[in-house]
Design an enzyme around this catalytic site. Structure first.
Site, mmCIF file in Angstrom:
data_model
loop_
_atom_site.group_PDB
_atom_site.id
_atom_site.type_symbol
_atom_site.label_atom_id
_atom_site.label_comp_id
_atom_site.label_asym_id
_atom_site.label_seq_id
_atom_site.Cartn_x
_atom_site.Cartn_y
_atom_site.Cartn_z
ATOM 1 N N LYS A 1 -0.206 12.000 6.344
ATOM 2 C CA LYS A 1 -1.339 12.928 6.345
ATOM 3 C C LYS A 1 -2.227 12.743 7.569
ATOM 4 C CE LYS A 1 -2.868 11.489 2.518
ATOM 5 N NZ LYS A 1 -1.741 10.537 2.392
ATOM 6 N N ASP B 1 -2.491 10.479 -2.961
ATOM 7 C CA ASP B 1 -2.316 11.522 -3.964
ATOM 8 C C ASP B 1 -3.289 11.329 -5.121
ATOM 9 O OD1 ASP B 1 -1.157 9.211 -4.753
ATOM 10 O OD2 ASP B 1 0.687 10.083 -5.532
ATOM 11 N N LYS C 1 1.082 12.636 -0.847
ATOM 12 C CA LYS C 1 1.448 11.290 -1.301
ATOM 13 C C LYS C 1 1.064 10.247 -0.252
ATOM 14 C CE LYS C 1 5.586 8.554 -2.355
ATOM 15 N NZ LYS C 1 5.484 7.712 -1.142
ATOM 16 N N LYS D 1 -9.279 2.778 4.286
ATOM 17 C CA LYS D 1 -8.516 2.184 5.387
ATOM 18 C C LYS D 1 -9.055 2.652 6.739
ATOM 19 C CE LYS D 1 -4.162 3.091 4.943
ATOM 20 N NZ LYS D 1 -3.634 4.034 5.930
#
Length: 298
Positions: free
Chosen positions: A44, A157, A39, A70
């Protein structure tokens, strides 16, 4: 009845888009390849960067590839935002032969090599193209030949074909989740995407990494229900938050702090576990309604 036809000047939706066309010959060989999903905002990139650092601590040559517009996957390793593959390709009008490895690959903490794939122009491109171009460049410059471990850190996700593209290169896929409903819901969809890719590619589900969670009871209950295992647990430590603010990995924080030391050792343990080989999980994802019922939501 007269049927209005669109003017000839109108273009079909998606015209001009850069769509995913992966070359099946651009397969990563020789390295252990892991794809990290989860998510959005679940940590992550923090997990991927610390895992990369842990692999390097074990003496392995590591390459981390950030797959997010990003482009901040590797900044705790390199201490700053790096230019993306798409950025540098645009500068040379997509003549990849004009690029040098040092234009898009940078050395980070403890020798970890870092690449930010970036993303396509908003609303017009496909993340799969970006991943494909990145792997193609790495192969053209023979940069994968000296790599033991490749970690793809993938956008949120999103499990569309484009951002599922790293699964076509990976040996094992890891899901990062917190001990809450939203994370578990996203994990379920990611597990389904991994299962779909596993029908045609070598990728298999490795398991879930619990992150930013004091407890793991809901993750464990869900994982047991669908047939997958929890591989590691990283608690919601302020030291991890501070490491991001300081633009450094957890391994550069004060190891005299028992919580920091425990987290460092958990990353080392996870890296060794993955290096030794994790048995593939044959998880069966739930239907959306079943997740709501299973986790007690009305």
């Amino acid at each position: 009845m007269n049927v209005m036809t669109p003017p000839k000047t109108m273009q079909p939706d998606g015209e001009g888009s850069v769509q995913v066309k992966l070359d099946p010959t651009d397969k990563i060989k020789g390295a252990k390849v892991f794809a990290v999903y989860g998510k959005g905002g679940i940590g992550k990139s923090t997990t991927s960067s610390n895992l990369s650092a842990a692999f390097s601590k074990l003496g392995h040559r590591v390459l981390q590839i950030g797959c997010d517009p990003k482009h901040d996957s590797t900044f705790t390793l390199t201490k700053k935002l790096m230019p993306t593959v798409i950025d540098v390709l645009e500068e040379v009008e997509f003549h990849s032969e004009e690029l040098r490895p040092e234009d898009y690959m940078f050395e980070g903490y403890n020798g970890v090599m870092c690449v930010e794939a970036g993303g396509p122009p908003a609303g017009t491109g496909c993340g799969g193209y970006v991943v494909g171009q990145t792997v193609k460049l790495l192969k053209q410059h023979h940069l994968l030949e000296d790599t033991d471990v490749v970690i793809f850190d993938v956008l949120g996700d999103v499990v569309c074909g484009g951002f599922a593209a790293p699964l076509q290169h990976a040996e094992r896929a890891l899901v990062v989740a917190a001990n809450d409903f939203d994370s578990i819901f996203a994990m379920n969809r990611i597990v389904a995407a991994i299962g779909a890719k596993a029908k045609n590619y070598e990728v298999r589900l490795a398991g879930v990494i619990a992150n930013r969670s004091r407890e793991t009871d809901e993750i464990d209950r869900f994982a047991d229900k669908i047939g997958m295992e929890r591989l590691a647990h990283f608690k919601d430590l302020d030291a991890i938050r501070r490491s991001r603010l300081k633009k450094c990995t957890l391994f550069e924080m004060d190891s005299d702090d028992p919580d920091v030391h425990a987290a460092q050792m958990e990353y080392i343990r996870l890296a060794q576990l993955l290096w030794d080989g994790v048995e593939p999980q044959t998880a069966t994802p739930m239907k959306d309604r079943d997740i709501f019922d299973f986790l007690g939501f009305e």
